[in-house]
Design an enzyme around this catalytic site. Structure first.
Site, PDB file in Angstrom:
ATOM      1  N   HIS A 124      -1.340  -9.311  -3.974  1.00 11.41           N
ATOM      2  CA  HIS A 124      -0.842  -7.937  -3.923  1.00 11.41           C
ATOM      3  C   HIS A 124      -1.949  -6.947  -3.556  1.00 11.41           C
ATOM      4  O   HIS A 124      -2.135  -5.943  -4.240  1.00 11.41           O
ATOM      5  CB  HIS A 124      -0.213  -7.545  -5.271  1.00 11.41           C
ATOM      6  CG  HIS A 124       1.074  -8.240  -5.579  1.00 11.41           C
ATOM      7  ND1 HIS A 124       1.686  -8.176  -6.812  1.00 11.41           N
ATOM      8  CD2 HIS A 124       1.880  -9.018  -4.818  1.00 11.41           C
ATOM      9  CE1 HIS A 124       2.817  -8.866  -6.789  1.00 11.41           C
ATOM     10  NE2 HIS A 124       2.947  -9.398  -5.600  1.00 11.41           N
TER      11      HIS A 124
ATOM     12  N   HIS B 113       6.728  -6.113  -7.810  1.00  3.52           N
ATOM     13  CA  HIS B 113       6.048  -6.801  -6.715  1.00  3.52           C
ATOM     14  C   HIS B 113       6.047  -5.840  -5.545  1.00  3.52           C
ATOM     15  O   HIS B 113       6.757  -4.854  -5.539  1.00  3.52           O
ATOM     16  CB  HIS B 113       6.770  -8.096  -6.388  1.00  3.52           C
ATOM     17  CG  HIS B 113       6.746  -9.097  -7.514  1.00  3.52           C
ATOM     18  ND1 HIS B 113       6.362 -10.390  -7.353  1.00  3.52           N
ATOM     19  CD2 HIS B 113       7.034  -8.967  -8.829  1.00  3.52           C
ATOM     20  CE1 HIS B 113       6.423 -11.030  -8.515  1.00  3.52           C
ATOM     21  NE2 HIS B 113       6.843 -10.184  -9.432  1.00  3.52           N
TER      22      HIS B 113
HETATM   23  P1  FDA Z   1       2.612  -7.911   6.333  1.00  6.01           P
HETATM   24  O1  FDA Z   1       1.622  -8.962   6.020  1.00  6.01           O
HETATM   25  O2  FDA Z   1       4.026  -8.195   6.004  1.00  6.01           O
HETATM   26  O3  FDA Z   1       2.598  -7.576   7.892  1.00  6.01           O
HETATM   27  C1  FDA Z   1       1.423  -7.538   8.655  1.00  6.01           C
HETATM   28  C2  FDA Z   1       1.714  -8.148  10.013  1.00  6.01           C
HETATM   29  O4  FDA Z   1       0.682  -7.814  10.907  1.00  6.01           O
HETATM   30  C3  FDA Z   1       1.793  -9.670   9.984  1.00  6.01           C
HETATM   31  O5  FDA Z   1       2.953 -10.096  10.638  1.00  6.01           O
HETATM   32  C4  FDA Z   1       0.532 -10.093  10.723  1.00  6.01           C
HETATM   33  O6  FDA Z   1       0.650 -11.329  11.401  1.00  6.01           O
HETATM   34  C5  FDA Z   1       0.333  -8.943  11.665  1.00  6.01           C
HETATM   35  N1  FDA Z   1      -1.053  -8.755  12.115  1.00  6.01           N
HETATM   36  C6  FDA Z   1      -2.173  -8.717  11.365  1.00  6.01           C
HETATM   37  N2  FDA Z   1      -3.245  -8.497  12.129  1.00  6.01           N
HETATM   38  C7  FDA Z   1      -2.789  -8.370  13.396  1.00  6.01           C
HETATM   39  C8  FDA Z   1      -3.416  -8.111  14.634  1.00  6.01           C
HETATM   40  N3  FDA Z   1      -4.735  -7.912  14.736  1.00  6.01           N
HETATM   41  N4  FDA Z   1      -2.647  -8.066  15.756  1.00  6.01           N
HETATM   42  C9  FDA Z   1      -1.299  -8.249  15.671  1.00  6.01           C
HETATM   43  N5  FDA Z   1      -0.661  -8.493  14.512  1.00  6.01           N
HETATM   44  C10 FDA Z   1      -1.403  -8.544  13.394  1.00  6.01           C
HETATM   45  N6  FDA Z   1       5.942  -9.322  -2.879  1.00  6.01           N
HETATM   46  C11 FDA Z   1       7.143  -9.220  -3.489  1.00  6.01           C
HETATM   47  O7  FDA Z   1       7.684  -8.129  -3.560  1.00  6.01           O
HETATM   48  N7  FDA Z   1       7.736 -10.299  -4.056  1.00  6.01           N
HETATM   49  C12 FDA Z   1       7.161 -11.531  -4.033  1.00  6.01           C
HETATM   50  O8  FDA Z   1       7.722 -12.502  -4.535  1.00  6.01           O
HETATM   51  C13 FDA Z   1       5.911 -11.648  -3.395  1.00  6.01           C
HETATM   52  N8  FDA Z   1       5.272 -12.854  -3.354  1.00  6.01           N
HETATM   53  C14 FDA Z   1       4.199 -13.017  -2.545  1.00  6.01           C
HETATM   54  C15 FDA Z   1       3.715 -14.308  -2.319  1.00  6.01           C
HETATM   55  C16 FDA Z   1       2.691 -14.503  -1.408  1.00  6.01           C
HETATM   56  C17 FDA Z   1       2.186 -15.892  -1.154  1.00  6.01           C
HETATM   57  C18 FDA Z   1       2.111 -13.399  -0.736  1.00  6.01           C
HETATM   58  C19 FDA Z   1       1.001 -13.607   0.246  1.00  6.01           C
HETATM   59  C20 FDA Z   1       2.572 -12.113  -0.991  1.00  6.01           C
HETATM   60  C21 FDA Z   1       3.625 -11.916  -1.880  1.00  6.01           C
HETATM   61  N9  FDA Z   1       4.167 -10.654  -2.094  1.00  6.01           N
HETATM   62  C22 FDA Z   1       5.338 -10.533  -2.790  1.00  6.01           C
HETATM   63  C23 FDA Z   1       3.573  -9.461  -1.480  1.00  6.01           C
HETATM   64  C24 FDA Z   1       4.346  -8.915  -0.281  1.00  6.01           C
HETATM   65  O9  FDA Z   1       5.026  -9.947   0.400  1.00  6.01           O
HETATM   66  C25 FDA Z   1       3.383  -8.194   0.658  1.00  6.01           C
HETATM   67  O10 FDA Z   1       2.681  -7.232  -0.069  1.00  6.01           O
HETATM   68  C26 FDA Z   1       4.096  -7.505   1.816  1.00  6.01           C
HETATM   69  O11 FDA Z   1       4.942  -8.386   2.491  1.00  6.01           O
HETATM   70  C27 FDA Z   1       3.065  -6.895   2.760  1.00  6.01           C
HETATM   71  O12 FDA Z   1       3.707  -6.131   3.762  1.00  6.01           O
HETATM   72  P2  FDA Z   1       2.841  -5.404   4.891  1.00  6.01           P
HETATM   73  O13 FDA Z   1       3.808  -4.734   5.789  1.00  6.01           O
HETATM   74  O14 FDA Z   1       1.801  -4.600   4.242  1.00  6.01           O
HETATM   75  O15 FDA Z   1       2.077  -6.570   5.662  1.00  6.01           O
END
Ligand code: FDA
Length: 570
Positions: free
Chosen positions: A507, A550
């Site tokens: 997170h 979350h």
């Molecule tokens: P997110 O990661 O979704 O999007 C970023 C995107 O940018 C990605 O698709 C990436 O590939 C892309 N990207 C990055 N760099 C780039 C570049 N240079 N060029 C092009 N593309 C690029 N939350 C919750 O509410 N319930 C839950 O059960 C969970 N469980 C959980 C498990 C695990 C294993 C993780 C890792 C996380 C969770 N979370 C969670 C957290 C939640 O899923 C997370 O905080 C959000 O999905 C993040 O959303 P964002 O839009 O910030 O980034």
């Protein structure tokens, strides 16, 4: 397509990015391009399988970011997972849909973000949501799942509900009785998504109940809309940095990308560039584009475009641990979405004394965090944030821990974490090469309250398992076990187990904080990067404080509101 031009470019087709792209492309005359490093995972069973949590870890759709060796937490590095796919981290997460305590969102406004409070965000939680009423699904009979319609949306893009594997053998009800039988009872909370999370609840998930598959950002916000001719997605395309227009204002006019065939190109934006690459990437993209701390940028030969030294600072995460107990019942392939959120008064037997002790330590905590980053974040600002967090815990009664119960085979697994750690670290680039790994240092367990709360949550779990009826249904504690951490162990006694076995709670937030500039903010309350005329950040980076619950539900809601801000409707 290297000479293409769009109105808006969204960098990152993840959880937040696809919300923005969807909402902006509702305007027929507006062209939107999403740049996404990963590919489509529509048919990837590691994504769609609702019982497949963890199957995608370590595969090519997991960025698997590495932290630096964590000096306050046993010395080793941690892996912070994040999705590399259309849909981003929503394609690999635990699907839990739990929001925040209202007072936590209200604190965003208290600290200076006008217009950001629970009341103004709740309509956006609802706007995105399509709650599937459990009464429609006979397989949920007897499962104990519940909700209050006042807090939910039923017509939004994102399906929220329960899977067909939800346990319905009476365990949910027995857990409730167990919580009522604690010395300090934790009451039943029918719907933890209404702004008050404290209590014991069954929580919903981002799932298509009909098809029993994961609901991710791409399934919700992209695939049903992919025929829009003004909505464009470049998959397997890596954004390297923003490009800037010449002139007195700092205005982005495009993004330099590396295409799937390995060639570099610049794609043009006429209106805005919107960063949605996640909390561990968006700040690094700003740095690669010359926005950040000049001392850091100059080390890598990057000219400073905007002196904004807090870019990448204030990194906050939580630490996840688990205890395991034998179960007298065998469970197979079932989901049990049971959560408890104790307040400080419920978690700490001596809550008033714990609060007083912590309050005395806050000035020293603030000074320690500031000095760890060379006073880029200032002691007095950090003290203010910490005091707000203290008020949330000890005056507003937010949950201080989250405890999840997961029966599996003949084991009761628990996962738990202190909800609002005080430790803060940073993420910064390590090279001018945009593909180089960043330096990620969350400083897990830097401040001793974080260990204390984590240890107290473990003691609390032991108490639950000693309370009937759960006590009669479970056997020995198999991890860590009483021979490893004795009954009645103090924080020191818990420290080795906790620090030797914790993982990132995945997170990470606040690396491009929405805060007033004078408090170290990176974006203003319209999510625009200070000093630019047209660059915004809309992902987890902007959340000013950690939330209980979350992250995804709050990130979806923030992005929904951000879209209205960009459209000029807020
Ligand atoms: P997110 O990661 O979704 O999007 C970023 C995107 O940018 C990605 O698709 C990436 O590939 C892309 N990207 C990055 N760099 C780039 C570049 N240079 N060029 C092009 N593309 C690029 N939350 C919750 O509410 N319930 C839950 O059960 C969970 N469980 C959980 C498990 C695990 C294993 C993780 C890792 C996380 C969770 N979370 C969670 C957290 C939640 O899923 C997370 O905080 C959000 O999905 C993040 O959303 P964002 O839009 O910030 O980034």
């Amino acid at each position: 397509h290297s000479d293409s031009t769009y109105d808006y470019i969204v960098v990152g087709g993840g959880t937040s990015g696809l919300v923005i792209a969807n909402r902006l492309s509702e305007q027929k005359n507006t062209s939107v391009l999403v740049i996404e490093a990963g590919g489509s995972v529509y048919n990837n069973p590691n994504v769609t399988d609702t019982l497949g949590y963890g199957k995608a870890f370590g595969t090519d759709i997991d960025w698997a970011y590495k932290t630096t060796d964590q000096e306050y937490a046993g010395g080793s590095s941690q892996t912070v997972r994040a999705g590399k796919a259309l849909g981003g981290t929503s394609t690999i997460n635990g699907m839990v849909y739990l929001r925040a305590q209202a007072a936590q969102i209200n604190a965003w406004e208290t600290v200076g973000n006008k217009g950001w409070n629970w009341e103004s965000l709740l309509p956006y939680y609802k706007k995105g949501e399509q709650l599937q009423d459990p009464a429609q699904y006979p397989f949920l009979d007897g499962s104990g799942v519940a909700f209050d319609p006042a807090y939910h949306g039923f017509t939004g893009p994102l399906k929220v509900g329960w899977t067909s594997t939800q346990l319905n053998d009476g365990l949910a009800q027995k857990m409730n009785t167990t919580y009522q039988n604690l010395e300090v009872p934790v009451q039943y909370n029918r719907d933890p998504n209404g702004g008050d999370m404290v209590g014991y609840s069954l929580y919903p998930m981002t799932v298509d109940s009909e098809l029993n598959i994961r609901e991710d950002a791409a399934r919700a916000y992209y695939y049903p809309y992919q025929n829009r001719t003004n909505l464009h997605i470049w998959l397997n395309t890596h954004a390297n940095k923003l490009t800037w227009k010449d002139g007195p204002e700092v205005t982005a006019n495009g993004v330099e990308v590396t295409l799937s065939n390995g060639t570099t190109a610049v794609v043009k934006a006429t209106r805005e560039v919107i960063l949605a690459a996640g909390a561990l990437k968006s700040p690094v993209l700003l740095e690669l584009s010359g926005v950040g701390n000049p001392d850091i940028l100059s080390k890598y030969g990057i000219a400073t475009k905007i002196n904004l030294p807090t870019v990448g600072e204030n990194l906050q995460d939580q630490m996840n641990n688990g205890l395991q107990f034998d179960s007298k019942t065998s469970y197979s392939n079932k989901s049990a979405d049971y959560v408890s959120y104790p307040s400080a008064a419920q978690l700490f037997p001596n809550s008033t004394a714990v609060g007083a002790d912590l309050l005395r330590k806050l000035p020293a905590y603030a000074a320690q965090v500031a000095s760890a980053n060379g006073n880029i974040t200032r002691t007095r600002d950090l003290y203010r944030f910490f005091k707000i967090q203290w008020d949330l815990i000890f005056k507003h009664g937010i949950p201080v821990a989250e405890i999840l119960l997961e029966p599996s085979g003949t084991t009761y697994d628990t996962e738990y974490w202190a909800s609002v750690p005080f430790s803060r670290g940073s993420v910064h680039l390590s090279s001018a090469d945009p593909t180089a790994a960043a330096i990620i240092d969350p400083k897990y367990f830097m401040l001793d309250f974080d260990l204390h709360a984590q240890a107290q949550a473990a003691r609390f779990i032991r108490e639950i398992f000693q309370t009937k009826p759960l006590a009669d249904m479970s056997g020995a504690e198999t991890s860590p076990g009483l021979s490893t951490v004795s009954a009645g162990a103090d924080d020191e006694g818990w420290a080795d187990f906790i620090k030797g076995n914790y993982r990132s709670n995945f997170h990470p937030i606040t690396t491009a904080a929405m805060l007033p500039k004078e408090l170290g903010g990176v974006v203003d309350s319209s999510l625009k990067v200070y000093g630019t005329s047209n660059v915004r950040v809309v992902d987890a980076s902007v959340l000013p404080f950690q939330v209980c619950g979350h992250l995804q539900s709050t990130i979806y809601a923030v992005a929904e509101r951000a879209a209205d801000i960009i459209k000029g409707r807020v």
